[in-house]
Design a protein around this motif. Sequence first.
Motif, PDB file in Angstrom:
ATOM      1  N   GLU A 188       0.823  -1.206   0.000  1.00 53.67           N
ATOM      2  CA  GLU A 188       0.000   0.000   0.000  1.00 53.67           C
ATOM      3  C   GLU A 188       0.862   1.263   0.000  1.00 53.67           C
ATOM      4  N   ARG A 189       2.011   1.186   0.655  1.00 53.94           N
ATOM      5  CA  ARG A 189       2.918   2.342   0.634  1.00 53.94           C
ATOM      6  C   ARG A 189       3.582   2.510  -0.726  1.00 53.94           C
ATOM      7  N   LEU A 190       3.794   1.403  -1.439  1.00 52.17           N
ATOM      8  CA  LEU A 190       4.402   1.476  -2.767  1.00 52.17           C
ATOM      9  C   LEU A 190       3.417   1.974  -3.819  1.00 52.17           C
ATOM     10  N   ARG A 191       2.154   1.690  -3.642  1.00 53.21           N
ATOM     11  CA  ARG A 191       1.151   1.937  -4.686  1.00 53.21           C
ATOM     12  C   ARG A 191       1.157   3.362  -5.229  1.00 53.21           C
ATOM     13  N   PRO A 192       1.267   4.420  -4.403  1.00 53.69           N
ATOM     14  CA  PRO A 192       1.239   5.782  -4.968  1.00 53.69           C
ATOM     15  C   PRO A 192       2.388   6.073  -5.923  1.00 53.69           C
ATOM     16  N   ALA A 193       3.476   5.286  -5.844  1.00 51.56           N
ATOM     17  CA  ALA A 193       4.614   5.516  -6.737  1.00 51.56           C
ATOM     18  C   ALA A 193       4.383   4.909  -8.110  1.00 51.56           C
ATOM     19  N   TRP A 194       3.299   4.143  -8.273  1.00 48.81           N
ATOM     20  CA  TRP A 194       3.033   3.462  -9.543  1.00 48.81           C
ATOM     21  C   TRP A 194       1.872   4.137 -10.255  1.00 48.81           C
ATOM     22  N   PRO A 195       1.931   4.266 -11.581  1.00 50.54           N
ATOM     23  CA  PRO A 195       0.775   4.803 -12.315  1.00 50.54           C
ATOM     24  C   PRO A 195      -0.476   3.977 -12.015  1.00 50.54           C
ATOM     25  N   ALA A 196      -1.572   4.647 -11.749  1.00 50.43           N
ATOM     26  CA  ALA A 196      -2.791   3.963 -11.321  1.00 50.43           C
ATOM     27  C   ALA A 196      -3.273   2.937 -12.335  1.00 50.43           C
ATOM     28  N   ASP A 197      -3.031   3.179 -13.626  1.00 47.01           N
ATOM     29  CA  ASP A 197      -3.528   2.255 -14.639  1.00 47.01           C
ATOM     30  C   ASP A 197      -2.661   1.000 -14.762  1.00 47.01           C
ATOM     31  N   ARG A 198      -1.541   0.955 -14.042  1.00 52.01           N
ATOM     32  CA  ARG A 198      -0.691  -0.236 -14.075  1.00 52.01           C
ATOM     33  C   ARG A 198      -0.588  -0.906 -12.717  1.00 52.01           C
ATOM     34  N   TRP A 199      -1.502  -0.605 -11.843  1.00 47.83           N
ATOM     35  CA  TRP A 199      -1.558  -1.237 -10.518  1.00 47.83           C
ATOM     36  C   TRP A 199      -2.975  -1.738 -10.293  1.00 47.83           C
ATOM     37  N   ARG A 200      -3.116  -2.983  -9.906  1.00 48.83           N
ATOM     38  CA  ARG A 200      -4.449  -3.553  -9.727  1.00 48.83           C
ATOM     39  C   ARG A 200      -4.509  -4.365  -8.440  1.00 48.83           C
ATOM     40  N   LEU A 201      -5.464  -4.050  -7.599  1.00 51.42           N
ATOM     41  CA  LEU A 201      -5.740  -4.840  -6.412  1.00 51.42           C
ATOM     42  C   LEU A 201      -6.665  -5.981  -6.808  1.00 51.42           C
TER      43      LEU A 201
END
Length: 304
Positions: A188-201
Amino acid sequence: MSAQAPVWILAAPFSGASWLASCLGQHPQLYATPELNLLMADTVGELLDIFDVGQGTHAHGLLRTLAELEFGGQTDAGVAQARGWLDQRRAMRIGELAQWFTEKASPRRLVMPDSEAALRPLHLRRLLAQSPEAHVIHLVRHPWEQGCLLAAWARERLFVPPDFKDHAFHPAQIDPQIPWLRANANLERLRPAWPADRWRLQRSEDVENEAVSSLDGLCQWLGIAHDDRAHAAMLAPEAWTYAGPGPASAVGGLEAELVEPFSEDTLRLASCPSLSRSLPWRDDGAGFDAQVRALAPGLGYGDD
């Protein structure tokens, strides 16, 4: 056409990373590997040294994959050649090795599961540095179900990683909520560093209970075929190239939950998740830590 950036499946231990890889690996446009553990080091030499010190199965997924892609298949002879190939490239950066696998799998897109990197922020920083163009699947499982499976596995082991224990007790007690919280909080801490369209929960339970729609959603997100042929292939994970144990010299590479059956009692207990009941693996009758209960809703798990 150049090879596409890989897809990483990142998860806490016993959250189904190898199992999801086995499903996606059957898609005709994807090539999933066992756990390669590439994020443990910066160079091949460092990685080999870590494997040697560990004296466990961490090297097996890498050796099986290299034997399969470069040396004619997953045999003891192929594994021996894979060891030699790596030893000759000790100075190679891990990012270069990951790119080699990406290109070797092409035109299929590489999918790499990892159920340990999320436990250690350093490993996640390596991923961000080495593969910033990757797609990331943050795979989660309810902490109760994950805990029941991990605790059942750990009871049969002489050695259990310190990461899986509560050291406030003497002797230390196995408590699966500790790796669950650490891994998912780190992701969850890493997620903001990744483009939202390339991260999926992605919840494991959704893939298990609604396989077609969940896998279809993953395919659409990755921009690959999601027709009946693709669905049928992904629903046969037992046909995956790496399903089951490897040869005698590299039997591992998969999460234990994929190759070791659980008892009916364990599966029955795991199938009744709760965030409020006492945890069946603890001796003191305690429930989930407040931090687990606070994080779980954001990952799709509400109160009972």
